[in-house]
Design an enzyme around this catalytic site. Structure first.
Site: not given
Ligand code: NAP
Ligand code: SF4
Length: 683
Positions: A176, A349, A351, A660
């Protein structure tokens, strides 16, 4: 009989956290500070009324001092809200009056934030140097422009007194305006505001001097220094000390420490950052000055805070996100109810990911945060008997909110433990904090008297026989199995088996799917050695930080040391967009950098053909290729598990679907907990 402070078990357990501190004529009742956090509420309808309720809840929750989110001293400051004329005072009075009415002993300070080169629109700066993360090149301030900013800071601080604040915080970090004067990278001036460090620090020091002059001796003025700016060629340690001593001389009451600039590429608040990671720097700075000093970043539980204070690393501890996650954190610590604290797990996520996407801030584990007037937990007028099926994040949130409101809740899960998908997340190196959320819910199940039935498959018959008034199905998801030839080949493994360790993984791996779970699995299978989030030395090495010698910015000339498992890994998706776009805005880049450094080959635009003994057959860049891998891990998202709801429908029993089970596409824990909380608040 009322309990006095001395009788509260936590007061003797955390003696330093609960020791008062005198700041001039003001007394802070304890060492817990709610750190500044932009909420975006200022820009919402009835935003200041909502902020008043939000801060008042935290004041009632036991914190000693609150620092508000940033308020600009003028239009150029670029925040959603400014305080530059007396017409803007009344809305701030809503906040200060609500906080002081909630607890007159709580101090509230307004942060004055001038975004300078990061302001939008019309940024101003010492020199026309565009930040990597800014939209525009800033306009260089001329002498008259500098004078205007200085007098606007003083005016803003004067108005803060009128608004009923107990103090102000001046932020001189993060990229800033004030910090842009401090480093050569953004200050190219050749006049008396640039060049030598003495000249470069002139503007922040002058802001401090003018503010003190404007507010008199008794008002609290916190000055936030860039204790380690994490910039190549950033501030040296000597410069940090020189600046801090000068603002002390100019009348600062408290020094607060800030780490990093927004444009730097070092994680400072993500979940993989160890708790209290930067307090060695605060400790060193504390030895140089006579003022109380605040430590911040990843201090999320009372024992962590107490330890920081006991080590002499700080006089006060700031917790910003932890106060979103649990407004009652300090009271719970005082009462010895630490196991009831809903811990901030540093996921960002709801905040910071919201803040940086222009959405109002909230909290993944506490969707009421910043929505205190919109989501309320009224005592149920006619308590119901409710069955909740599934003890993952959605089911747990629903069960605890409904029980808190007085409903009788029975919670079923076929697994031997609660937590659902969070039991997978907590096994990923760097995501250990997720176990805190499971601990919180486990304790709340006990406290609220929820009837927990683990190892119990809740069939439609069982639920019918139970005679429940409401049935809520939070039975989650099943991993999607892509329909491609060879999907049942022995080298194919699902992500659940990989994360739980029930199937081993070969030396060469193709990960099919690059969503959050694909990235998590890539982290897991490339990880070697201790988790950086649990070991500050590993963290420092992995990100190239030298805490001990503090070269410029803490990072100049320090190469990250990459440790990786001996494994070839492909991470793939069919979409042609860059991998990781669905990850959090403030954390996705950390995962991409880590995996790239570990040599993970990230491939987009892939067409999967088949899996056989040779490996995974794909087409990309128009060419058929065979990835000769030993293991193919399926991370292809999820499908809702609807068996139970379909069975219930056959019996004519209606049920609510949440999490889910309701919708698996792009469902994450934030959406699941939010939906469950709102439904349970209304049942
Ligand atoms: P996701 O985010 O929906 O990703 C699924 C992946 O699978 C995508 O890369 C998709 O890409 C691929 N896919 C989908 N259908 C497919 C198919 N029929 N054949 C092959 N590939 C396919 O699901 P996720 O990774 O299981 O995560 C689940 C939820 O948890 C999500 O909302 C995610 O954001 C959340 N999560 C978040 C974090 C984080 O760090 N914030 C960590 C873990 C989980 P393509 O279709 O391009 O191939
Ligand atoms: Fe996650 Fe933010 Fe909540 Fe902490 S304050 S648990 S970082 S969303």
């Amino acid at each position: 009989m009322t309990t006095t402070n001395a009788e509260k078990p936590g007061i003797s357990k955390y003696p330093r956290l609960f020791a008062p501190l005198d700041i001039g004529p003001a007394r802070l009742k304890n060492r817990a500070v709610m750190g500044s956090m932009h909420t975006g509420l200022e820009e919402q309808e009835n935003g200041f009324e909502r902020l008043a309720v939000y801060y008042a809840e935290r004041a009632r929750g036991g914190v000693g001092m609150i620092v508000t989110g940033g308020i600009s001293p003028n239009a150029e400051g670029g925040m959603g809200s400014k305080l530059s004329n007396s017409g803007e005072v009344a809305q701030h009075r809503l906040i200060t009056e609500a906080v002081h009415a909630a607890d007159a002993s709580v101090k509230i300070c307004m942060q004055i934030l001038h975004a300078g080169p990061l302001a939008n629109p019309a940024p101003v700066a010492p020199s026309p140097v565009k930040s990597r993360i800014a939209r525009e090149t800033p306009r260089e301030l001329d002498e008259a422009g500098i004078e205007k900013q200085l007098s606007d800071f003083a005016n803003c601080a004067r108005l803060a007194i009128e608004a009923g604040y107990d103090g102000v915080e001046i932020i001189s970090s993060a990229g800033y305006l004030l910090s842009a004067f401090l480093v050569e990278k953004t200050n190219r001036r050749t006049d008396s505001w640039g060049g030598s460090f003495e000249n470069r620090m002139r503007f922040p020091v002058e802001v401090m001097r003018r503010v003190r002059e404007a507010v008199g001796d008794e008002f609290i003025v916190i000055f936030r220094v860039p204790a380690m700016d994490m910039l190549e060629g950033g501030m040296s340690w000597e410069e940090v000390v020189t600046l801090t001593k000068r603002v002390e001389k100019e009348g600062a009451s408290i020094i607060n420490c800030h780490f990093t600039w927004h444009e730097a590429r070092i994680p400072t608040i993500a979940t993989m950052v160890p708790r209290a990671a930067f307090t060695s720097v605060t400790e060193r700075l504390r030895k140089e000055i006579g003022l109380p000093i605040i430590a911040s970043n990843r201090i999320n539980m009372p024992d962590v805070a107490e330890d920081v204070l006991a080590r002499g690393a700080a006089d006060l501890v700031a917790m910003a996100r932890p106060m979103l996650a649990d407004a009652e954190l300090v009271n719970k610590a005082a009462e010895g109810r630490e196991d009831e604290i809903n811990t901030c797990i540093a996921c960002n996520q709801a905040c910071l990911d919201h803040t940086f996407s222009g959405k109002p801030t909230s909290c993944m584990v506490n969707p009421r945060a910043c929505r205190e007037t919109l989501i309320t937990f009224e005592t149920a007028r006619a308590p119901k008997s409710i069955a909740v099926v599934g003890a993952g994040p959605a089911g747990l949130a629903y069960a605890t909110v409904a029980a808190e409101r007085g409903h009788r809740v029975t919670l079923f899960d076929s697994a031997p433990e609660i937590g659902g998908q969070f039991n997978l997340a907590k096994r990923i190196p760097g995501k250990e904090e997720f176990s805190e959320t499971i601990r919180y819910y486990a304790r709340m199940i006990e406290v609220l008297g929820i009837d927990l039935r683990l190892n119990t498959k809740a069939s439609a018959e069982l639920l019918k026989a139970g005679g429940f008034d409401e049935i809520v199905v939070a039975a989650g998801i099943v991993p999607r199995v892509p329909d491609i030839e060879g999907i049942d080949h022995p080298k194919v493994v699902g992500y659940v088996d990989v994360i739980t360790g029930s199937r081993s993984v070969g030396k060469s791996v193709a990960i099919m799917g690059a969503g959050g779970i694909g990235f998590d699995v890539a982290e897991l299978v490339t990880h070697a050695g201790p988790s950086a989030s649990l070991n500050i030395d590993v963290f420092a090495k992995e990100w190239g930080i030298d805490f001990k010698n503090h070269p410029r910015g803490g990072v100049t000339g320090v190469e990250p040391v990459v440790t990786a498992a001996d494994r070839t890994v492909y991470l793939m998706q069919r979409k042609t967009s860059r991998l990781g776009r669905s990850l959090g805005r403030t954390t996705g880049w950390t995962h991409r950098i880590t995996l790239t450094r570990r040599g993970v080959k990230m491939i987009q635009g892939v067409e999967y053909k088949k899996i056989d003994d040779q490996g995974l057959h794909v087409v990309f860049e128009g060419e058929p290729r065979i990835l000769d891998v030993e293991t193919v891990i399926i991370c292809a998202g999820q499908e809702p598990l609807r068996t139970l709801s379909d069975d219930l429908a056959k019996y004519g029993i209606s049920a609510s679907l949440i999490g889910g089970a309701y919708e698996a596409v792009e469902l994450d824990a934030k959406t699941a907990i939010d939906q469950a909380t709102r439904m349970a608040a209304a049942v």
